[in-house]
Motif scaffolding. Structure first.
Motif, PDB file in Angstrom:
ATOM      1  N   MET A 114       0.840  -1.167   0.000  1.00 42.01           N
ATOM      2  CA  MET A 114       0.000   0.000   0.000  1.00 42.01           C
ATOM      3  C   MET A 114       0.896   1.245   0.000  1.00 42.01           C
ATOM      4  O   MET A 114       1.595   1.493   0.971  1.00 42.01           O
ATOM      5  N   PRO A 115       0.882   2.020  -1.049  1.00 42.21           N
ATOM      6  CA  PRO A 115       1.732   3.207  -1.105  1.00 42.21           C
ATOM      7  C   PRO A 115       1.375   4.185   0.004  1.00 42.21           C
ATOM      8  O   PRO A 115       0.221   4.421   0.301  1.00 42.21           O
ATOM      9  N   GLY A 116       2.415   4.739   0.623  1.00 41.78           N
ATOM     10  CA  GLY A 116       2.196   5.722   1.659  1.00 41.78           C
ATOM     11  C   GLY A 116       1.865   5.148   3.025  1.00 41.78           C
ATOM     12  O   GLY A 116       1.741   5.882   3.977  1.00 41.78           O
ATOM     13  N   ALA A 117       1.667   3.830   3.103  1.00 44.90           N
ATOM     14  CA  ALA A 117       1.350   3.205   4.393  1.00 44.90           C
ATOM     15  C   ALA A 117       2.595   3.221   5.268  1.00 44.90           C
ATOM     16  O   ALA A 117       3.697   2.967   4.799  1.00 44.90           O
ATOM     17  N   PRO A 118       2.426   3.527   6.553  1.00 40.73           N
ATOM     18  CA  PRO A 118       3.589   3.558   7.440  1.00 40.73           C
ATOM     19  C   PRO A 118       4.101   2.149   7.728  1.00 40.73           C
ATOM     20  O   PRO A 118       3.329   1.192   7.721  1.00 40.73           O
ATOM     21  N   ASP A 119       5.402   2.054   7.955  1.00 44.05           N
ATOM     22  CA  ASP A 119       5.999   0.787   8.348  1.00 44.05           C
ATOM     23  C   ASP A 119       5.811   0.618   9.850  1.00 44.05           C
ATOM     24  O   ASP A 119       6.030   1.547  10.609  1.00 44.05           O
ATOM     25  N   HIS A 120       5.406  -0.562  10.240  1.00 47.38           N
ATOM     26  CA  HIS A 120       5.278  -0.880  11.655  1.00 47.38           C
ATOM     27  C   HIS A 120       6.079  -2.132  11.927  1.00 47.38           C
ATOM     28  O   HIS A 120       6.017  -3.097  11.156  1.00 47.38           O
ATOM     29  N   ARG A 121       6.829  -2.132  13.016  1.00 48.02           N
ATOM     30  CA  ARG A 121       7.551  -3.340  13.406  1.00 48.02           C
ATOM     31  C   ARG A 121       6.540  -4.404  13.793  1.00 48.02           C
ATOM     32  O   ARG A 121       5.523  -4.104  14.405  1.00 48.02           O
ATOM     33  N   ILE A 122       6.860  -5.641  13.426  1.00 48.62           N
ATOM     34  CA  ILE A 122       6.010  -6.768  13.771  1.00 48.62           C
ATOM     35  C   ILE A 122       6.876  -7.895  14.305  1.00 48.62           C
ATOM     36  O   ILE A 122       8.093  -7.894  14.125  1.00 48.62           O
ATOM     37  N   ALA A 123       6.259  -8.856  14.935  1.00 50.76           N
ATOM     38  CA  ALA A 123       6.956 -10.043  15.427  1.00 50.76           C
ATOM     39  C   ALA A 123       7.151 -11.029  14.274  1.00 50.76           C
ATOM     40  O   ALA A 123       6.414 -10.995  13.280  1.00 50.76           O
ATOM     41  N   TYR A 124       8.117 -11.920  14.417  1.00 50.42           N
ATOM     42  CA  TYR A 124       8.348 -12.927  13.378  1.00 50.42           C
ATOM     43  C   TYR A 124       7.110 -13.776  13.148  1.00 50.42           C
ATOM     44  O   TYR A 124       6.893 -14.287  12.055  1.00 50.42           O
ATOM     45  N   THR A 125       6.260 -13.916  14.148  1.00 56.06           N
ATOM     46  CA  THR A 125       5.054 -14.737  14.018  1.00 56.06           C
ATOM     47  C   THR A 125       4.043 -14.134  13.042  1.00 56.06           C
ATOM     48  O   THR A 125       3.171 -14.842  12.548  1.00 56.06           O
ATOM     49  N   ALA A 126       4.158 -12.846  12.760  1.00 58.23           N
ATOM     50  CA  ALA A 126       3.252 -12.182  11.816  1.00 58.23           C
ATOM     51  C   ALA A 126       3.864 -12.040  10.424  1.00 58.23           C
ATOM     52  O   ALA A 126       3.195 -11.583   9.496  1.00 58.23           O
ATOM     53  N   LEU A 127       5.113 -12.429  10.255  1.00 61.65           N
ATOM     54  CA  LEU A 127       5.804 -12.295   8.969  1.00 61.65           C
ATOM     55  C   LEU A 127       5.195 -13.241   7.937  1.00 61.65           C
ATOM     56  O   LEU A 127       4.972 -14.417   8.219  1.00 61.65           O
ATOM     57  N   GLN A 128       4.928 -12.731   6.762  1.00 60.76           N
ATOM     58  CA  GLN A 128       4.265 -13.505   5.711  1.00 60.76           C
ATOM     59  C   GLN A 128       5.186 -13.790   4.528  1.00 60.76           C
ATOM     60  O   GLN A 128       6.049 -12.971   4.190  1.00 60.76           O
ATOM     61  N   PRO A 129       5.009 -14.949   3.889  1.00 61.36           N
ATOM     62  CA  PRO A 129       5.755 -15.248   2.662  1.00 61.36           C
ATOM     63  C   PRO A 129       5.508 -14.153   1.622  1.00 61.36           C
ATOM     64  O   PRO A 129       4.416 -13.595   1.548  1.00 61.36           O
ATOM     65  N   GLY A 130       6.552 -13.850   0.853  1.00 58.07           N
ATOM     66  CA  GLY A 130       6.454 -12.824  -0.181  1.00 58.07           C
ATOM     67  C   GLY A 130       6.909 -11.447   0.275  1.00 58.07           C
ATOM     68  O   GLY A 130       7.057 -10.541  -0.547  1.00 58.07           O
ATOM     69  N   THR A 131       7.151 -11.283   1.574  1.00 62.56           N
ATOM     70  CA  THR A 131       7.625 -10.006   2.093  1.00 62.56           C
ATOM     71  C   THR A 131       9.044  -9.740   1.586  1.00 62.56           C
ATOM     72  O   THR A 131       9.895 -10.622   1.661  1.00 62.56           O
ATOM     73  N   PRO A 132       9.323  -8.542   1.056  1.00 59.58           N
ATOM     74  CA  PRO A 132      10.677  -8.225   0.577  1.00 59.58           C
ATOM     75  C   PRO A 132      11.704  -8.286   1.711  1.00 59.58           C
ATOM     76  O   PRO A 132      11.408  -7.922   2.844  1.00 59.58           O
ATOM     77  N   VAL A 133      12.911  -8.730   1.359  1.00 61.79           N
ATOM     78  CA  VAL A 133      14.030  -8.807   2.301  1.00 61.79           C
ATOM     79  C   VAL A 133      15.133  -7.901   1.772  1.00 61.79           C
ATOM     80  O   VAL A 133      15.481  -7.959   0.598  1.00 61.79           O
TER      81      VAL A 133
END
Length: 112
Positions: A1-20
């Protein structure tokens, strides 16, 4: 989502396809799987998909996890030379879960 703020999350919420990303913000891979040692409930690292195939990023190399990306401590050179995931490293792979399933569990809703 363009313009959406980044929020830290726990590893348990990390989803496949997330850029590294490397330590300087260069996207070099996407998350393929999150590895967890379920016996002691410890984050073990991530398997990432690079242009060269699957590679392993150890938990010690993960600096921070956000809703939109994972930032590592790796330089671009180190990212190019990541090890292949080994069978011994794959202790337990956390399956991806949908947000609806997670919210349903949080609020005690059953699947219909």
């Amino acid at each position: 989502m363009p313009g959406a703020p980044d929020h830290r999350i726990a590893y348990t919420a990390l989803q496949p396809g997330t850029p590294v990303q490397t330590s300087d913000g260069y996207d070099f891979a996407t998350v393929q799987a999150v590895l967890v040692d379920e016996k002691v409930s410890v984050f073990d690292g991530i398997v990432v998909e690079t242009a060269e195939g699957a590679r392993f990023v150890d938990a010690d190399q993960v600096a921070s996890i956000y809703t939109t990306h994972v930032r590592t401590t790796l330089s671009r050179e180190q990212a190019r030379n990541l090890a292949l995931p080994e069978a011994s490293t794959l202790i337990d792979v956390k399956p991806p879960r949908s947000m609806a399933a997670r919210l349903g569990r949080m609020f005690g809703r059953r699947k219909l």
